[in-house]
Design a protein around this motif. Structure first.
Motif, PDB file in Angstrom:
ATOM      1  N   LEU B  33       0.815  -0.912  -0.057  1.00 64.58           N
ATOM      2  CA  LEU B  33      -0.292  -0.284  -0.567  1.00 64.58           C
ATOM      3  C   LEU B  33       0.601   0.981  -0.165  1.00 64.58           C
ATOM      4  O   LEU B  33       1.759   1.523   0.342  1.00 64.58           O
ATOM      5  N   TYR B  34       0.810   2.333  -0.349  1.00 65.72           N
ATOM      6  CA  TYR B  34       0.722   3.956  -0.410  1.00 65.72           C
ATOM      7  C   TYR B  34       0.645   4.802  -0.759  1.00 65.72           C
ATOM      8  O   TYR B  34      -1.031   5.205  -0.848  1.00 65.72           O
ATOM      9  N   TRP B  35       0.955   5.857   0.004  1.00 68.60           N
ATOM     10  CA  TRP B  35       0.183   7.038  -0.229  1.00 68.60           C
ATOM     11  C   TRP B  35       1.352   8.140  -1.279  1.00 68.60           C
ATOM     12  O   TRP B  35       2.249   7.609  -0.636  1.00 68.60           O
ATOM     13  N   TYR B  49       4.705   3.689   1.939  1.00 70.07           N
ATOM     14  CA  TYR B  49       4.297   2.655   1.679  1.00 70.07           C
ATOM     15  C   TYR B  49       4.829   1.301   2.769  1.00 70.07           C
ATOM     16  O   TYR B  49       5.513   1.422   3.678  1.00 70.07           O
ATOM     17  N   SER B  50       3.863   0.755   2.440  1.00 68.28           N
ATOM     18  CA  SER B  50       3.515  -0.512   3.499  1.00 68.28           C
ATOM     19  C   SER B  50       3.745  -1.741   2.688  1.00 68.28           C
ATOM     20  O   SER B  50       3.026  -1.889   1.838  1.00 68.28           O
ATOM     21  N   GLY B  54       1.039  -3.055  10.064  1.00 70.88           N
ATOM     22  CA  GLY B  54       2.048  -2.447  11.229  1.00 70.88           C
ATOM     23  C   GLY B  54       3.354  -2.511  10.208  1.00 70.88           C
ATOM     24  O   GLY B  54       4.021  -0.984  11.182  1.00 70.88           O
ATOM     25  N   GLN B  55       3.443  -2.657   9.392  1.00 70.69           N
ATOM     26  CA  GLN B  55       4.981  -1.938   8.784  1.00 70.69           C
ATOM     27  C   GLN B  55       4.861  -1.100   7.383  1.00 70.69           C
ATOM     28  O   GLN B  55       4.626  -1.198   6.846  1.00 70.69           O
ATOM     29  N   ILE B  56       5.470   0.255   8.312  1.00 71.84           N
ATOM     30  CA  ILE B  56       5.645   2.035   6.986  1.00 71.84           C
ATOM     31  C   ILE B  56       6.993   1.748   7.029  1.00 71.84           C
ATOM     32  O   ILE B  56       7.976   2.364   8.142  1.00 71.84           O
ATOM     33  N   SER B  57       6.803   2.554   6.318  1.00 72.63           N
ATOM     34  CA  SER B  57       8.388   3.116   5.478  1.00 72.63           C
ATOM     35  C   SER B  57       8.049   4.169   4.765  1.00 72.63           C
ATOM     36  O   SER B  57       6.918   4.822   4.294  1.00 72.63           O
ATOM     37  N   ARG B  72      -5.757  -4.477   5.085  1.00 74.29           N
ATOM     38  CA  ARG B  72      -6.392  -3.397   3.517  1.00 74.29           C
ATOM     39  C   ARG B  72      -6.413  -2.571   3.637  1.00 74.29           C
ATOM     40  O   ARG B  72      -7.718  -1.642   2.862  1.00 74.29           O
ATOM     41  N   GLN B  73      -6.146  -2.186   5.199  1.00 80.29           N
ATOM     42  CA  GLN B  73      -6.415  -0.604   5.209  1.00 80.29           C
ATOM     43  C   GLN B  73      -5.281   0.536   5.319  1.00 80.29           C
ATOM     44  O   GLN B  73      -4.457  -0.011   6.236  1.00 80.29           O
ATOM     45  N   PHE B  74      -5.691   1.817   4.566  1.00 80.38           N
ATOM     46  CA  PHE B  74      -4.364   2.172   5.002  1.00 80.38           C
ATOM     47  C   PHE B  74      -4.678   3.968   5.103  1.00 80.38           C
ATOM     48  O   PHE B  74      -5.471   3.846   4.989  1.00 80.38           O
ATOM     49  N   ILE B  75      -3.701   4.334   6.360  1.00 86.66           N
ATOM     50  CA  ILE B  75      -4.721   5.683   7.289  1.00 86.66           C
ATOM     51  C   ILE B  75      -3.648   6.844   6.819  1.00 86.66           C
ATOM     52  O   ILE B  75      -1.941   5.872   7.744  1.00 86.66           O
ATOM     53  N   LEU B  76      -3.616   8.022   6.474  1.00 90.88           N
ATOM     54  CA  LEU B  76      -2.973   9.058   6.448  1.00 90.88           C
ATOM     55  C   LEU B  76      -3.113   9.787   7.625  1.00 90.88           C
ATOM     56  O   LEU B  76      -4.313  10.662   7.472  1.00 90.88           O
ATOM     57  N   SER B  77      -2.377  10.548   8.715  1.00 91.91           N
ATOM     58  CA  SER B  77      -2.595  11.522   9.451  1.00 91.91           C
ATOM     59  C   SER B  77      -1.485  12.067   9.843  1.00 91.91           C
ATOM     60  O   SER B  77      -0.337  12.327   9.512  1.00 91.91           O
ATOM     61  N   SER B  78      -2.278  13.524  10.249  1.00 88.46           N
ATOM     62  CA  SER B  78      -1.395  14.978  10.931  1.00 88.46           C
ATOM     63  C   SER B  78      -2.094  14.744  12.208  1.00 88.46           C
ATOM     64  O   SER B  78      -3.680  14.934  12.188  1.00 88.46           O
ATOM     65  N   LYS B  79      -1.444  15.495  13.139  1.00 91.29           N
ATOM     66  CA  LYS B  79      -1.716  16.236  14.480  1.00 91.29           C
ATOM     67  C   LYS B  79      -2.387  17.488  14.593  1.00 91.29           C
ATOM     68  O   LYS B  79      -2.853  17.916  14.946  1.00 91.29           O
TER      69      LYS B  79
END
Lengths: 109, 112
Positions: B33-35, B49-50, B54-57, B72-79
């Motif tokens: 998965l990619y953002w 990418y993952s 639980g594995q994020i690069s 099959r879920q990928f979340i992009l976040s910012s505080k």
């Protein structure tokens, strides 16, 4: 950093003409891929060419690959107004993909 | 067949507010998965990418983070969003082994 670099940055042609876009890359590859992006949408995969292939066809698309020059070209024959979009080359590197800046193609009816 | 869902399509947020963009894939298992972020008229910048749960690069140090709580879920976040976080965010999935990627329709994020 960008791996693929496309040229020209923008191309405007009349319907029925052929459109050629070029891509150069820097490192060795196993395959090279071309994608299309309509304005405001996600990218759509068009065609993949492997490093041991020199040419590949898909409908009106023709892709060439020259690994000695580290370059590829995408030819769209008999273009249509619906071909108006941005076109990107991409080179995979392990688990990720490097995209160029793209060529913006405008086909005038 | 496989599908990818990304939402929302557009988002307007004030500076300093939090962010959560979600992407889900159907019809495949254990995908990469990619953002990506795309500035207007530009190419794609790989953000994260993952290759598994639980594995994020992370490709670029920045104000954003990513998580993969399910296969099959990928979340992009910012505080706290910055003005420079504005852009077009694209989620994509691909099978292992340098295969083509398949993209969602993107989220247009505007920071005011």
């Amino acid at each position: 950093s960008q791996q693929g670099e496309e040229d020209p940055q923008a191309l405007s042609i009349q319907e029925g003409e052929n459109a050629t876009m070029n891509c150069s890359y820097k490192t060795s590859i196993n395959n090279l891929q071309w994608y299309r992006q309509n304005s405001g949408r996600g990218l759509v995969h068009l065609i993949l060419i492997r490093s041991n292939e020199r040419e590949k066809h898909s409908g009106r698309l023709r892709v060439t690959l020259d690994t000695s020059k580290k370059s590829s070209s995408l030819l769209i024959t008999a273009s249509r107004a619906a071909d108006t979009a941005s076109y990107f080359c991409a080179t995979p590197r392990g688990n990720d993909m490097r995209f160029g800046a793209g060529t913006r193609l405008t086909v005038k009816p | 067949s496989q599908t990818i869902h990304q939402w929302p399509a557009t988002l307007v947020q004030p500076v300093g507010s939090p962010l959560s963009l979600e992407c889900t894939v159907e019809g495949t298992s254990n995908p990469n998965l990619y953002w990506y972020r795309q500035a207007a008229g530009r190419g794609l910048q790989l953000l994260f990418y993952s290759v598994g749960i639980g594995q994020i690069s992370s490709e670029v140090p920045q104000n954003l983070s990513a998580s993969r709580p399910q296969d099959r879920q990928f979340i992009l976040s910012s505080k706290k969003l910055l003005l420079s976080d504005s852009g077009f965010y694209l989620c994509a999935w691909g099978e292992k082994g340098e295969q083509p990627q398949h993209f969602g329709d993107g989220t247009r994020l505007s920071i005011l």
